[in-house]
Design a protein around this motif. Structure first.
Motif, PDB file in Angstrom:
ATOM      1  N   VAL A   1       0.858  -1.179   0.000  1.00 32.57           N
ATOM      2  CA  VAL A   1       0.000   0.000   0.000  1.00 32.57           C
ATOM      3  C   VAL A   1       0.900   1.236   0.000  1.00 32.57           C
ATOM      4  O   VAL A   1       1.793   1.365   0.840  1.00 32.57           O
ATOM      5  N   THR A   2       0.688   2.140  -0.955  1.00 29.63           N
ATOM      6  CA  THR A   2       1.478   3.370  -1.019  1.00 29.63           C
ATOM      7  C   THR A   2       0.802   4.467  -0.202  1.00 29.63           C
ATOM      8  O   THR A   2      -0.404   4.715  -0.365  1.00 29.63           O
ATOM      9  N   VAL A   3       1.574   5.101   0.664  1.00 28.67           N
ATOM     10  CA  VAL A   3       1.048   6.177   1.510  1.00 28.67           C
ATOM     11  C   VAL A   3       1.817   7.452   1.175  1.00 28.67           C
ATOM     12  O   VAL A   3       3.010   7.570   1.453  1.00 28.67           O
ATOM     13  N   LEU A   4       1.128   8.409   0.539  1.00 34.62           N
ATOM     14  CA  LEU A   4       1.764   9.678   0.182  1.00 34.62           C
ATOM     15  C   LEU A   4       1.805  10.583   1.405  1.00 34.62           C
ATOM     16  O   LEU A   4       0.771  10.889   2.004  1.00 34.62           O
ATOM     17  N   GLU A   5       3.006  10.994   1.776  1.00 34.77           N
ATOM     18  CA  GLU A   5       3.192  11.839   2.958  1.00 34.77           C
ATOM     19  C   GLU A   5       3.325  13.290   2.503  1.00 34.77           C
ATOM     20  O   GLU A   5       4.315  13.664   1.858  1.00 34.77           O
TER      21      GLU A   5
ATOM     22  N   LYS B   1      -0.388  15.327   6.440  1.00 35.16           N
ATOM     23  CA  LYS B   1      -1.531  14.498   6.066  1.00 35.16           C
ATOM     24  C   LYS B   1      -1.091  13.369   5.139  1.00 35.16           C
ATOM     25  O   LYS B   1      -0.103  13.488   4.425  1.00 35.16           O
ATOM     26  N   ARG B   2      -1.841  12.274   5.165  1.00 36.86           N
ATOM     27  CA  ARG B   2      -1.509  11.113   4.362  1.00 36.86           C
ATOM     28  C   ARG B   2      -2.618  10.799   3.362  1.00 36.86           C
ATOM     29  O   ARG B   2      -3.788  10.917   3.670  1.00 36.86           O
ATOM     30  N   GLU B   3      -2.189  10.385   2.196  1.00 41.57           N
ATOM     31  CA  GLU B   3      -3.122   9.920   1.173  1.00 41.57           C
ATOM     32  C   GLU B   3      -2.778   8.476   0.853  1.00 41.57           C
ATOM     33  O   GLU B   3      -1.659   8.181   0.409  1.00 41.57           O
ATOM     34  N   VAL B   4      -3.711   7.582   1.093  1.00 46.43           N
ATOM     35  CA  VAL B   4      -3.473   6.152   0.893  1.00 46.43           C
ATOM     36  C   VAL B   4      -3.889   5.749  -0.518  1.00 46.43           C
ATOM     37  O   VAL B   4      -5.000   6.056  -0.962  1.00 46.43           O
ATOM     38  N   ARG B   5      -2.984   5.073  -1.198  1.00 48.10           N
ATOM     39  CA  ARG B   5      -3.271   4.601  -2.555  1.00 48.10           C
ATOM     40  C   ARG B   5      -3.057   3.093  -2.615  1.00 48.10           C
ATOM     41  O   ARG B   5      -1.954   2.599  -2.399  1.00 48.10           O
ATOM     42  N   ARG B   6      -4.126   2.391  -2.885  1.00 48.39           N
ATOM     43  CA  ARG B   6      -4.076   0.938  -2.988  1.00 48.39           C
ATOM     44  C   ARG B   6      -4.059   0.512  -4.448  1.00 48.39           C
ATOM     45  O   ARG B   6      -4.691   1.161  -5.295  1.00 48.39           O
ATOM     46  N   GLY B   7      -3.339  -0.561  -4.723  1.00 48.87           N
ATOM     47  CA  GLY B   7      -3.303  -1.074  -6.077  1.00 48.87           C
ATOM     48  C   GLY B   7      -4.626  -1.731  -6.457  1.00 48.87           C
ATOM     49  O   GLY B   7      -5.534  -1.873  -5.626  1.00 48.87           O
ATOM     50  N   LYS B   8      -4.722  -2.148  -7.705  1.00 45.85           N
ATOM     51  CA  LYS B   8      -5.945  -2.780  -8.193  1.00 45.85           C
ATOM     52  C   LYS B   8      -6.155  -4.154  -7.565  1.00 45.85           C
ATOM     53  O   LYS B   8      -7.259  -4.683  -7.562  1.00 45.85           O
ATOM     54  N   GLY B   9      -5.064  -4.721  -7.059  1.00 44.54           N
ATOM     55  CA  GLY B   9      -5.167  -6.055  -6.486  1.00 44.54           C
ATOM     56  C   GLY B   9      -5.022  -7.106  -7.573  1.00 44.54           C
ATOM     57  O   GLY B   9      -5.266  -6.841  -8.752  1.00 44.54           O
ATOM     58  N   SER B  10      -4.605  -8.275  -7.189  1.00 37.92           N
ATOM     59  CA  SER B  10      -4.458  -9.368  -8.142  1.00 37.92           C
ATOM     60  C   SER B  10      -4.721 -10.680  -7.418  1.00 37.92           C
ATOM     61  O   SER B  10      -4.646 -10.760  -6.200  1.00 37.92           O
ATOM     62  N   ARG B  11      -5.023 -11.688  -8.184  1.00 37.32           N
ATOM     63  CA  ARG B  11      -5.350 -12.988  -7.583  1.00 37.32           C
ATOM     64  C   ARG B  11      -4.098 -13.602  -6.941  1.00 37.32           C
ATOM     65  O   ARG B  11      -2.979 -13.379  -7.382  1.00 37.32           O
ATOM     66  N   GLU B  12      -4.323 -14.364  -5.898  1.00 38.81           N
ATOM     67  CA  GLU B  12      -3.225 -15.091  -5.266  1.00 38.81           C
ATOM     68  C   GLU B  12      -2.731 -16.164  -6.235  1.00 38.81           C
ATOM     69  O   GLU B  12      -3.529 -16.842  -6.886  1.00 38.81           O
ATOM     70  N   ARG B  13      -1.422 -16.309  -6.321  1.00 43.23           N
ATOM     71  CA  ARG B  13      -0.868 -17.236  -7.295  1.00 43.23           C
ATOM     72  C   ARG B  13       0.543 -17.651  -6.898  1.00 43.23           C
ATOM     73  O   ARG B  13       1.160 -17.034  -6.033  1.00 43.23           O
TER      74      ARG B  13
ATOM     75  N   THR C   1       0.369  -6.284   3.242  1.00 42.83           N
ATOM     76  CA  THR C   1       1.370  -6.584   4.261  1.00 42.83           C
ATOM     77  C   THR C   1       2.372  -5.457   4.498  1.00 42.83           C
ATOM     78  O   THR C   1       3.032  -5.440   5.531  1.00 42.83           O
ATOM     79  N   TYR C   2       2.475  -4.508   3.580  1.00 41.85           N
ATOM     80  CA  TYR C   2       3.556  -3.527   3.664  1.00 41.85           C
ATOM     81  C   TYR C   2       3.032  -2.147   3.286  1.00 41.85           C
ATOM     82  O   TYR C   2       2.319  -1.999   2.290  1.00 41.85           O
ATOM     83  N   PHE C   3       3.408  -1.144   4.083  1.00 43.41           N
ATOM     84  CA  PHE C   3       2.985   0.232   3.833  1.00 43.41           C
ATOM     85  C   PHE C   3       4.202   1.066   3.448  1.00 43.41           C
ATOM     86  O   PHE C   3       5.082   1.316   4.274  1.00 43.41           O
ATOM     87  N   TYR C   4       4.234   1.459   2.187  1.00 44.09           N
ATOM     88  CA  TYR C   4       5.361   2.193   1.617  1.00 44.09           C
ATOM     89  C   TYR C   4       5.098   3.692   1.716  1.00 44.09           C
ATOM     90  O   TYR C   4       4.172   4.213   1.108  1.00 44.09           O
ATOM     91  N   ARG C   5       5.923   4.357   2.516  1.00 43.39           N
ATOM     92  CA  ARG C   5       5.771   5.804   2.702  1.00 43.39           C
ATOM     93  C   ARG C   5       6.503   6.529   1.574  1.00 43.39           C
ATOM     94  O   ARG C   5       7.710   6.374   1.397  1.00 43.39           O
ATOM     95  N   LYS C   6       5.770   7.292   0.823  1.00 43.43           N
ATOM     96  CA  LYS C   6       6.358   8.063  -0.274  1.00 43.43           C
ATOM     97  C   LYS C   6       6.520   9.502   0.187  1.00 43.43           C
ATOM     98  O   LYS C   6       5.550  10.247   0.316  1.00 43.43           O
TER      99      LYS C   6
END
Length: 309
Positions: A121-125, A130-142, A204-209
């Motif tokens: 999950v990308t978190v724009l700092e 203030k934070r803006e959370v950006r989630r990806g489109k998601g993909s199937r488990e594989r 699982t992971y929060f990436y601070r940008k």
């Protein structure tokens, strides 16, 4: 050491963010941890924060480096000291979900894989905090083969964080030092050694940008490292996985063109202009390769042709 997970965290100039990262690691639901804090001669209060956490938690080992060697060298130092059966990298300004390591371990076991990757999950700092959370489109488990995972690195890029590796798979492997964009060569070579890589559909992971981070800063000559890395990746694939040569050629051509265009912004910098001339020659030299590549888009092929004029 049983099922211990070694967590390597390189640390430099992140005093304002470090505690949030460390709290997310020490409070993991997976308790059997070895936490390696590599203080890369940080000029702020990071060293003292590391020592405080180390005195409070016996799972933490603090390594203070005498001189700053950069992110890749700090990660390599952490790997050298790691003793756990599994290895996880985290950057010191990011943080983990509470059950990150447990979920990744379960993914390894489920697929009998050599590496498990979670969703990021990308978190724009912003400057105002203030934070803006950006989630990806998601993909199937594989679960992917080495070649499938390597192709993904070449076509879409990769991080080395947010992955739980079997440490034995990384023996003798290291990050290329004194360069940026060191994640992709490492991930490519790591995957080549593996049989199965599991990709899980869980955050699982929060990436601070951050506004002043390497990845968001203005273009600089240092970003030419991306060209050198992609060239070496092409050489590696040619030796180890020739069926992926088109994907590696795509990444090399795309990176070469990107740097060539952006170096023009530094026209007052003599070194930048010399690099731009070198890259122009490389683009002309590799014209046929670029035009025949199935992955390279029309606009980049047109730019390749313009460089022939």
């Amino acid at each position: 050491m049983g099922e211990t997970i070694s967590v390597v965290i390189p640390i430099y100039g992140v005093e304002a963010y470090l505690e949030e990262c460390l709290e997310s690691v020490v409070n993991q639901t997976w308790r059997d941890l070895e936490i390696l804090l590599v203080d890369d001669a940080s000029p702020d209060g990071c060293g003292a924060i590391c020592d405080r956490y180390g005195s409070e938690d016996g799972r933490i080992r603090v390594i203070h480096k005498e001189r700053n060697g950069g992110l890749a060298e700090a990660r390599n130092t952490g790997m050298e000291h790691a003793t756990g059966k599994y290895l996880f990298f985290a950057d010191s300004d990011d943080w983990l979900a509470a059950d990150t390591l447990e979920r990744l371990y379960e993914g390894l076991m489920k697929y009998q894989a050599d590496c498990a990757v979670g969703a990021c999950v990308t978190v724009l700092e912003r400057e105002d905090g203030k934070r803006e959370v950006r989630r990806g489109k998601g993909s199937r488990e594989r679960c992917e083969s080495a070649r499938e995972a390597m192709e993904h690195v070449l076509l879409a890029g990769s991080s080395s964080c947010n992955r739980l590796y079997k440490r034995e798979m990384l023996e003798g492997l290291c990050f290329p030092e004194n360069r940026i964009n060191e994640d992709e060569p490492f991930a490519l070579q790591a995957y080549e050694r593996m049989d199965r890589i599991a990709f899980l559909d869980c955050e699982t992971y929060f990436y601070r940008k951050r506004a002043n981070s390497i990845t968001t800063s203005a273009f600089s000559v240092k970003m030419a490292d991306c060209v050198y890395n992609s060239r070496e990746n092409l050489e590696f694939v040619t030796r180890k996985a020739p069926e992926l040569i088109p994907a590696a050629q795509y990444k090399y051509c795309k990176t070469l063109l990107w740097c060539y265009v952006n170096l023009r912004k530094l026209k007052k910098d003599h070194r930048a202009m010399e690099l731009r001339r070198q890259f122009h020659k490389e683009i002309r030299k590799n014209r046929r390769m670029a035009l025949a590549n199935p992955y390279l888009g029309v606009s980049l092929k047109a730019l390749t042709l313009l460089c022939q004029i």
